[in-house]
Design an enzyme around this catalytic site. Structure first.
Site, PDB file in Angstrom:
ATOM      1  N   GLY A  93      54.655  95.201  17.509  1.00 40.90           N
ATOM      2  CA  GLY A  93      54.905  94.297  18.801  1.00 40.90           C
ATOM      3  C   GLY A  93      54.030  93.345  19.234  1.00 40.90           C
ATOM      4  N   ARG A 128      57.679  94.698  11.582  1.00 36.53           N
ATOM      5  CA  ARG A 128      57.236  96.188  11.650  1.00 36.53           C
ATOM      6  C   ARG A 128      57.605  96.748  10.337  1.00 36.53           C
ATOM      7  NH1 ARG A 128      56.529  97.893  16.576  1.00 36.53           N
ATOM      8  NH2 ARG A 128      57.351  97.161  18.403  1.00 36.53           N
ATOM      9  N   ASP A 159      49.779 103.036  14.036  1.00 39.77           N
ATOM     10  CA  ASP A 159      50.335 103.189  12.534  1.00 39.77           C
ATOM     11  C   ASP A 159      49.793 102.093  11.772  1.00 39.77           C
ATOM     12  OD1 ASP A 159      51.733 105.284  13.183  1.00 39.77           O
ATOM     13  OD2 ASP A 159      53.752 104.270  13.648  1.00 39.77           O
ATOM     14  N   LYS A 218      45.227  96.658  18.628  1.00 37.10           N
ATOM     15  CA  LYS A 218      46.217  95.870  19.247  1.00 37.10           C
ATOM     16  C   LYS A 218      47.333  96.633  19.770  1.00 37.10           C
ATOM     17  CE  LYS A 218      50.058  95.584  18.113  1.00 37.10           C
ATOM     18  NZ  LYS A 218      51.271  95.396  17.610  1.00 37.10           N
ATOM     19  N   THR A 219      47.891  96.645  21.154  1.00 32.03           N
ATOM     20  CA  THR A 219      49.154  97.188  21.502  1.00 32.03           C
ATOM     21  C   THR A 219      48.935  97.022  23.050  1.00 32.03           C
ATOM     22  OG1 THR A 219      50.724  98.808  21.832  1.00 32.03           O
ATOM     23  CG2 THR A 219      48.517  99.496  21.215  1.00 32.03           C
ATOM     24  N   ASP A 261      50.701  98.998  24.689  1.00 34.31           N
ATOM     25  CA  ASP A 261      50.922 100.361  25.327  1.00 34.31           C
ATOM     26  C   ASP A 261      49.536 101.039  25.703  1.00 34.31           C
ATOM     27  OD1 ASP A 261      53.351  99.808  24.532  1.00 34.31           O
ATOM     28  OD2 ASP A 261      53.391 101.037  22.620  1.00 34.31           O
TER      29      ASP A 261
HETATM   30  P1  FBP Z   1      53.454  98.160  19.420  1.00 35.82           P
HETATM   31  O1  FBP Z   1      53.319  99.666  19.462  1.00 35.82           O
HETATM   32  O2  FBP Z   1      53.841  97.693  18.033  1.00 35.82           O
HETATM   33  O3  FBP Z   1      52.245  97.582  19.901  1.00 35.82           O
HETATM   34  O4  FBP Z   1      54.676  97.823  20.516  1.00 35.82           O
HETATM   35  C1  FBP Z   1      54.806  98.056  21.532  1.00 35.82           C
HETATM   36  C2  FBP Z   1      56.082  97.944  22.310  1.00 35.82           C
HETATM   37  O5  FBP Z   1      55.921  96.642  23.146  1.00 35.82           O
HETATM   38  C3  FBP Z   1      56.439  99.046  23.144  1.00 35.82           C
HETATM   39  O6  FBP Z   1      55.778  99.021  24.254  1.00 35.82           O
HETATM   40  C4  FBP Z   1      57.803  98.914  23.058  1.00 35.82           C
HETATM   41  O7  FBP Z   1      58.726 100.351  23.144  1.00 35.82           O
HETATM   42  C5  FBP Z   1      58.253  98.367  21.689  1.00 35.82           C
HETATM   43  O8  FBP Z   1      57.063  97.700  21.300  1.00 35.82           O
HETATM   44  C6  FBP Z   1      59.556  97.477  21.576  1.00 35.82           C
HETATM   45  O9  FBP Z   1      59.687  97.026  20.451  1.00 35.82           O
HETATM   46  P2  FBP Z   1      60.556  95.960  19.806  1.00 35.82           P
HETATM   47  O10 FBP Z   1      59.669  94.772  20.164  1.00 35.82           O
HETATM   48  O11 FBP Z   1      60.929  96.306  18.494  1.00 35.82           O
HETATM   49  O12 FBP Z   1      61.815  95.998  20.679  1.00 35.82           O
END
Ligand code: FBP
Length: 552
Positions: A81, A145, A176, A202-203, A205
């Protein structure tokens, strides 16, 4: 390209590096620290990573650069993400590579890990890089992803690396992706390819952190963006005095984003998934908890409020997790077709009633009908319920409404209850990075190249002491295997980086806990406003409340 005034101004912003990385590449030396051990399951992790396990931690310091000169061709990917600051990691990496030798090359593989497999890349130059400095988004090369984890994929990556003469690969991703970076590093070392692998944390979250990594990048900007919006909504609620706003925020399973937003905005309610799990709270108990605040505020004449709900909340409610498990079972294989062929919702409801245990059906039955239907309509490619798509902000608003109706009938509650719902996630992932994220990310990228130049592999770029001014930040590297343990994934034992959930005895949660009773009744809202990029440092360079509390 059409440029906004802020975009133009941000191009000229000069990110701040940690003191030891300032003053030129030739003046950065290495201090080798202690050998490391994984956080758990040491024997198993050591056996799985014979070439990269147990390496020393690294800190950079001022001193003569003693690395062996070598032409560098580095490949970089963005994984997962979007998170604000990703572009600056690439810019920092590029600047360090070119400052070392203009003949060095940085290739950006497009669309995430799949770009490495499909050999889809661009070679960066000054002109290209300059258009992305200090900007949000991952559009510099895109993200994806796809997981890089199989032997077959590693073989292809080795071929691609050979073709371009890659000396190193930098993977910018979450837990991951960095787990996969460690496995790739081990593979590259075991096969004597000479390709080093370095990760960057990175994230948005905030769940990739531990005693070494103080924060993942993007968390600062994303939570500031959501907090601005929540603060604006609080002020609207306090002006109109007629709505309760239920606001869901992204963050996957962990509640770090919700907690940080609560610390920034002091809402009436903020649910923390980790606490719900620890106290084994039921849906009904959560609805009662929110209804108590609504009732107390109504008694003061305040028929308005704000509740923050973390994205992963329902996964933490034990009875809900059991219900989901039973539904997945109920619709396994051909039973999905049978279910889909039923003529209407009444027939489907009957099928569900017969198929679930009495306990699971009791939980199902208290859900509003739109959530019941969502549970059966939204399935992932494996046929499982997609819990993240459940509109929990609406679910709890609806359940609280029912609780209040009962309390009204009993004569204990006399207020009014009108609701609004919001979901904040994508709004924050590509915001212009705050000064903190712009500086942190640039430093992570610059530092990643220093690790490469000094020959390290299987390391995460580490910049710490982040609650202090950038000058005092400490740059270095940590073997990724140090952060690993063995966990059960898809029925198999796997080495993975341990995900960080909200710690209920940690300072951020404790601070929230000691204030929330007051916030639940009074109107104690705080309004953080928009991220400031220019102005006094105490306004522009502030990091998160979470980090400030964690670091004292
Ligand atoms: P990452 O774990 O890859 O950093 O993504 C975070 C996130 O923004 C989460 O908060 C959310 O649940 C998810 O990605 C949403 O994923 P997508 O962009 O595939 O809809």
């Amino acid at each position: 390209m059409n440029l906004s005034p802020l975009q133009k101004a941000r191009y000229a912003y000069e990110p701040k590096l940690p003191g030891m990385l300032r003053g030129g590449i030739s003046e950065i030396s290495v201090k080798v620290g202690a050998a490391t051990e994984s956080v758990a399951d040491q024997d198993k992790i050591k056996a799985l990573f014979p070439n990269t396990y147990g390496k020393n931690e690294i800190t950079f310091q001022k001193g003569a650069n003693t690395s062996a000169p070598k032409k560098q061709v580095v490949g970089v990917i963005l994984s997962g993400g979007q998170a604000p600051g990703g572009h600056n990691v690439v810019c920092g990496l590029y600047d360090a590579i070119k400052a070392t030798d203009r003949g060095n090359v940085l290739l950006g593989f497009k669309g995430g890990p799949s770009g490495l497999i499909e050999d889809d890349f661009i070679e960066f130059d000054d002109e290209y890089i300059d258009e992305y400095r200090n900007t949000g988004g991952f559009d510099i090369i895109g993200s994806g992803r796809t997981k890089l984890e199989t032997e077959e994929q590693f073989k292809i990556v080795t071929e691609v690396a050979k073709k371009h003469g890659l000396t190193a690969i930098v993977i910018i991703g979450g837990d991951d992706s960095n787990t996969n970076a460690a496995v790739l590093a081990e593979y590259m070392a075991a096969h004597n390819t000479g390709v080093q692998v370095i990760g960057c944390p990175k994230t948005i979250d905030g769940d990739l952190k531990n005693e070494d990594i103080e924060a993942s990048f993007g968390f600062d900007t994303a939570t500031k963006t959501y907090s601005e919006l929540i603060g604006n909504i609080e002020r609207d609620a306090n002006s109109a005095k007629k709505y309760w706003h239920f606001i869901k925020v992204m963050g996957r399973s962990a509640s770090h984003v919700a907690l940080e937003c609560a610390l920034e905005t002091q809402p009436n309610i903020c649910l923390i998934g980790e606490e719900v799990a620890a106290k084994k709270m039921s849906l009904s108990a959560i609805a009662d908890y929110i209804a108590d605040s609504v009732e107390k505020r109504a008694a003061n004449g305040d028929n308005f409020g704000v509740a923050i709900i973390p994205e992963g909340i329902v996964e933490f409610v034990p009875e809900f997790s059991s219900l989901i498990a039973e539904i997945n079972e109920l619709l396994a294989g051909a039973k999905t077709e049978e279910f889909n062929a039923l003529p209407d919702w009444a027939a489907k409801y009957d099928f569900i009633k017969k198929g679930l245990s009495a306990e699971a059906f009791a939980v199902f039955d208290i859900l509003p009908q739109f959530v019941q239907q969502q549970l059966f309509l939204e399935r992932d490619p494996h046929g499982n319920v997609q819990v993240s798509l459940i509109e929990s902000e609406k679910l709890f608003a609806e359940m609280v409404k029912e609780k209040l109706a009962a309390r009204k009938a009993a004569g204990t509650y006399k207020g009014k209850f009108a609701t609004q719902h919001h979901f904040f996630g994508y709004e924050g992932r590509c915001a212009f990075p705050s000064n903190f994220d712009a500086d942190y990310c640039y430093s992570l990228g610059y530092n990643a190249f220093m690790l490469i130049q000094y020959g390290y592999t299987g390391y995460l770029s580490k910049v710490s002491n982040l609650s202090r001014p950038a000058e005092e930040w400490v740059a270095g590297g940590m073997p990724i295997t140090k952060m690993m343990n063995i966990e059960r994934r898809n029925g198999e034992d796997k080495p993975v980086i341990r995900k960080a959930l909200v710690e209920l005895d940690g300072k951020p949660f404790k601070y929230f806990e000691s204030n929330r009773e007051k916030w639940a009744v009074e109107t104690a809202f705080t309004y953080p406003g928009a991220i400031q990029y220019y102005g006094p440092s105490e306004v522009c360079d502030l990091t998160t409340r979470t980090l400030a509390l964690e670091k004292g």
